[in-house]
Design a protein around this motif. Structure first.
Motif, PDB file in Angstrom:
ATOM      1  N   ALA A   1       0.832  -1.199   0.000  1.00  0.00           N
ATOM      2  CA  ALA A   1       0.000   0.000   0.000  1.00  0.00           C
ATOM      3  C   ALA A   1       0.868   1.251   0.000  1.00  0.00           C
ATOM      4  CB  ALA A   1      -0.921   0.010   1.212  1.00  0.00           C
ATOM      5  N   GLN A   2       0.398   2.265  -0.736  1.00  0.00           N
ATOM      6  CA  GLN A   2       1.050   3.563  -0.771  1.00  0.00           C
ATOM      7  C   GLN A   2      -0.054   4.610  -0.775  1.00  0.00           C
ATOM      8  OE1 GLN A   2       1.072   5.756  -3.824  1.00  0.00           O
ATOM      9  NE2 GLN A   2       1.967   7.300  -2.493  1.00  0.00           N
ATOM     10  N   GLN A   3       0.047   5.574   0.132  1.00  0.00           N
ATOM     11  CA  GLN A   3      -0.918   6.667   0.185  1.00  0.00           C
ATOM     12  C   GLN A   3      -0.175   7.992   0.243  1.00  0.00           C
ATOM     13  OE1 GLN A   3      -3.222   5.503   3.709  1.00  0.00           O
ATOM     14  NE2 GLN A   3      -4.937   5.093   2.354  1.00  0.00           N
ATOM     15  N   GLY A   4      -0.560   8.907  -0.632  1.00  0.00           N
ATOM     16  CA  GLY A   4      -0.056  10.273  -0.602  1.00  0.00           C
ATOM     17  C   GLY A   4      -1.251  11.202  -0.508  1.00  0.00           C
TER      18      GLY A   4
ATOM     19  N   GLY B   1      -4.107  11.988  -3.260  1.00  0.00           N
ATOM     20  CA  GLY B   1      -5.146  13.011  -3.314  1.00  0.00           C
ATOM     21  C   GLY B   1      -5.776  13.194  -1.952  1.00  0.00           C
ATOM     22  N   ARG B   2      -7.093  13.477  -1.956  1.00  0.00           N
ATOM     23  CA  ARG B   2      -7.798  13.735  -0.703  1.00  0.00           C
ATOM     24  C   ARG B   2      -9.086  12.927  -0.635  1.00  0.00           C
ATOM     25  NH1 ARG B   2     -10.168  18.412   0.200  1.00  0.00           N
ATOM     26  NH2 ARG B   2     -10.270  18.940  -1.983  1.00  0.00           N
ATOM     27  N   ARG B   3      -9.316  12.392   0.555  1.00  0.00           N
ATOM     28  CA  ARG B   3     -10.578  11.717   0.876  1.00  0.00           C
ATOM     29  C   ARG B   3     -10.958  10.589  -0.082  1.00  0.00           C
ATOM     30  NH1 ARG B   3     -12.956  14.280   5.105  1.00  0.00           N
ATOM     31  NH2 ARG B   3     -12.386  16.440   5.434  1.00  0.00           N
ATOM     32  N   ASN B   4      -9.978   9.877  -0.574  1.00  0.00           N
ATOM     33  CA  ASN B   4     -10.237   8.671  -1.353  1.00  0.00           C
ATOM     34  C   ASN B   4     -10.365   7.498  -0.387  1.00  0.00           C
ATOM     35  OD1 ASN B   4      -9.895   9.802  -4.075  1.00  0.00           O
ATOM     36  ND2 ASN B   4      -7.788  10.115  -3.428  1.00  0.00           N
ATOM     37  N   SER B   5     -11.111   6.463  -0.775  1.00  0.00           N
ATOM     38  CA  SER B   5     -11.211   5.298   0.097  1.00  0.00           C
ATOM     39  C   SER B   5     -11.308   4.013  -0.711  1.00  0.00           C
ATOM     40  CB  SER B   5     -12.403   5.417   1.046  1.00  0.00           C
ATOM     41  OG  SER B   5     -13.616   5.317   0.343  1.00  0.00           O
ATOM     42  N   VAL B   6     -10.708   2.970  -0.148  1.00  0.00           N
ATOM     43  CA  VAL B   6     -10.767   1.623  -0.716  1.00  0.00           C
ATOM     44  C   VAL B   6     -11.149   0.664   0.394  1.00  0.00           C
ATOM     45  CG1 VAL B   6      -9.447  -0.290  -1.730  1.00  0.00           C
ATOM     46  CG2 VAL B   6      -9.015   2.059  -2.481  1.00  0.00           C
ATOM     47  N   THR B   7     -12.115  -0.206   0.102  1.00  0.00           N
ATOM     48  CA  THR B   7     -12.452  -1.325   0.973  1.00  0.00           C
ATOM     49  C   THR B   7     -12.302  -2.582   0.138  1.00  0.00           C
ATOM     50  OG1 THR B   7     -14.032   0.010   2.231  1.00  0.00           O
ATOM     51  CG2 THR B   7     -14.231  -2.383   2.411  1.00  0.00           C
TER      52      THR B   7
ATOM     53  N   THR C   1      -5.623  -1.817  -6.892  1.00  0.00           N
ATOM     54  CA  THR C   1      -6.390  -0.583  -7.048  1.00  0.00           C
ATOM     55  C   THR C   1      -5.450   0.609  -7.108  1.00  0.00           C
ATOM     56  OG1 THR C   1      -6.681  -0.066  -4.684  1.00  0.00           O
ATOM     57  CG2 THR C   1      -8.302  -1.552  -5.690  1.00  0.00           C
ATOM     58  N   GLY C   2      -5.871   1.625  -7.861  1.00  0.00           N
ATOM     59  CA  GLY C   2      -5.149   2.884  -7.930  1.00  0.00           C
ATOM     60  C   GLY C   2      -6.146   4.024  -8.023  1.00  0.00           C
ATOM     61  N   GLN C   3      -5.962   5.035  -7.196  1.00  0.00           N
ATOM     62  CA  GLN C   3      -6.847   6.198  -7.211  1.00  0.00           C
ATOM     63  C   GLN C   3      -6.017   7.468  -7.112  1.00  0.00           C
ATOM     64  OE1 GLN C   3     -11.028   4.894  -5.427  1.00  0.00           O
ATOM     65  NE2 GLN C   3      -9.561   5.242  -3.826  1.00  0.00           N
ATOM     66  N   ASN C   4      -6.403   8.448  -7.915  1.00  0.00           N
ATOM     67  CA  ASN C   4      -5.738   9.733  -7.901  1.00  0.00           C
ATOM     68  C   ASN C   4      -6.816  10.797  -8.037  1.00  0.00           C
ATOM     69  OD1 ASN C   4      -3.865  11.755  -7.991  1.00  0.00           O
ATOM     70  ND2 ASN C   4      -3.320  11.426 -10.122  1.00  0.00           N
ATOM     71  N   GLY C   5      -6.908  11.678  -7.075  1.00  0.00           N
ATOM     72  CA  GLY C   5      -7.918  12.727  -7.138  1.00  0.00           C
ATOM     73  C   GLY C   5      -8.556  12.949  -5.788  1.00  0.00           C
ATOM     74  N   THR C   6      -9.852  13.251  -5.813  1.00  0.00           N
ATOM     75  CA  THR C   6     -10.566  13.596  -4.599  1.00  0.00           C
ATOM     76  C   THR C   6     -11.887  12.843  -4.516  1.00  0.00           C
ATOM     77  OG1 THR C   6      -9.638  15.815  -4.766  1.00  0.00           O
ATOM     78  CG2 THR C   6     -11.493  15.550  -3.280  1.00  0.00           C
ATOM     79  N   ARG C   7     -12.151  12.289  -3.343  1.00  0.00           N
ATOM     80  CA  ARG C   7     -13.425  11.616  -3.034  1.00  0.00           C
ATOM     81  C   ARG C   7     -13.783  10.479  -3.989  1.00  0.00           C
ATOM     82  NH1 ARG C   7     -16.160  14.464   1.016  1.00  0.00           N
ATOM     83  NH2 ARG C   7     -15.384  16.567   1.305  1.00  0.00           N
ATOM     84  N   ASN C   8     -12.790   9.735  -4.420  1.00  0.00           N
ATOM     85  CA  ASN C   8     -13.040   8.518  -5.188  1.00  0.00           C
ATOM     86  C   ASN C   8     -13.261   7.370  -4.209  1.00  0.00           C
ATOM     87  OD1 ASN C   8     -12.616   9.539  -7.928  1.00  0.00           O
ATOM     88  ND2 ASN C   8     -10.519   9.864  -7.242  1.00  0.00           N
ATOM     89  N   ARG C   9     -14.085   6.399  -4.597  1.00  0.00           N
ATOM     90  CA  ARG C   9     -14.426   5.281  -3.714  1.00  0.00           C
ATOM     91  C   ARG C   9     -14.357   3.977  -4.492  1.00  0.00           C
ATOM     92  NH1 ARG C   9     -14.875   2.690   0.752  1.00  0.00           N
ATOM     93  NH2 ARG C   9     -16.857   1.879   1.412  1.00  0.00           N
ATOM     94  N   THR C  10     -13.642   2.993  -3.966  1.00  0.00           N
ATOM     95  CA  THR C  10     -13.563   1.665  -4.560  1.00  0.00           C
ATOM     96  C   THR C  10     -13.907   0.627  -3.504  1.00  0.00           C
ATOM     97  OG1 THR C  10     -11.815   2.328  -6.104  1.00  0.00           O
ATOM     98  CG2 THR C  10     -12.051  -0.022  -5.685  1.00  0.00           C
ATOM     99  N   VAL C  11     -14.766  -0.330  -3.897  1.00  0.00           N
ATOM    100  CA  VAL C  11     -15.113  -1.460  -3.041  1.00  0.00           C
ATOM    101  C   VAL C  11     -14.950  -2.725  -3.874  1.00  0.00           C
ATOM    102  CG1 VAL C  11     -16.906  -2.581  -1.671  1.00  0.00           C
ATOM    103  CG2 VAL C  11     -16.765  -0.091  -1.717  1.00  0.00           C
TER     104      VAL C  11
END
Length: 168
Positions: free
Chosen positions: A44-47, A70-76, A88-98
């Motif tokens: 895991a890597q979070q910035g 980014g900000r306020r991203n979440s993965v479950t 999973t990969g997320q870049n941006g704001t308020r993205n959600r992955t389940v």
């Protein structure tokens, strides 16, 4: 088997190097890991800030690799069974992955860039594969796979797109 574990080792090594370089950028990010069974792997890597990652692994030899910036991203991500993979990969704001997997040999890959995107993948059975990519704002993708050997690939670009795939 050797190829699978060689790939896993290489992928985890790369993630650790990338994560080490950006660790100083993290602020108020949260990671929760629960594991039962044996031979699981997690990278895991979070910035950025206020990102969340919740991982559950149960069974044998499951793999998860996650990156968020980014900000306020979440993965479950939840796995139960043997040799399931989640990337999973997320870049941006308020993205959600389940992502949820139950069975053996399932693979899910999600990538989201932008703002307020939602991706959900549920896999039940054996050897199912799903690849999901979204670029833009307020897009939603849902993939449900039950049975064996299903494949789904979906890409969305823009704003307000919705895709649902159900395979049995």
């Amino acid at each position: 088997m050797t190829k699978t574990y060689t790939f896993r080792t290489a992928a985890l090594s790369l993630l650790i190097v990338v994560g080490a370089a950006s660790t100083a950028l993290a602020d108020s990010n949260r990671v929760s890991i629960k594991q039962w069974g044996f031979n699981h792997s997690i990278g895991a890597q979070q910035g950025g800030r206020l990102n969340r990652l919740d991982i559950i692994q149960n069974g044998r030899g499951n793999l998860q690799i996650h990156t968020q910036d980014g900000r306020r991203n979440s993965v479950t991500a939840t796995q139960s069974g043997h040799r399931n993979d989640i990337f999973t990969g997320q870049n941006g704001t308020r993205n959600r992955t389940v992502v949820g997997q139950q069975g053996r040999g399932n693979a899910a890959v999600t990538s989201q860039n932008g703002h307020c995107n939602v991706a959900g993948v549920a896999q039940f059975g054996r050897n199912n594969g799903a690849s999901v990519a979204q670029n833009g704002h307020c897009n939603a993708i849902g993939v449900i796979q039950a049975g064996n050997g299903n494949r789904a690939t979906t890409t969305q670009t823009g704003r307000g797109n919705v895709a649902v795939i159900v395979q049995d």
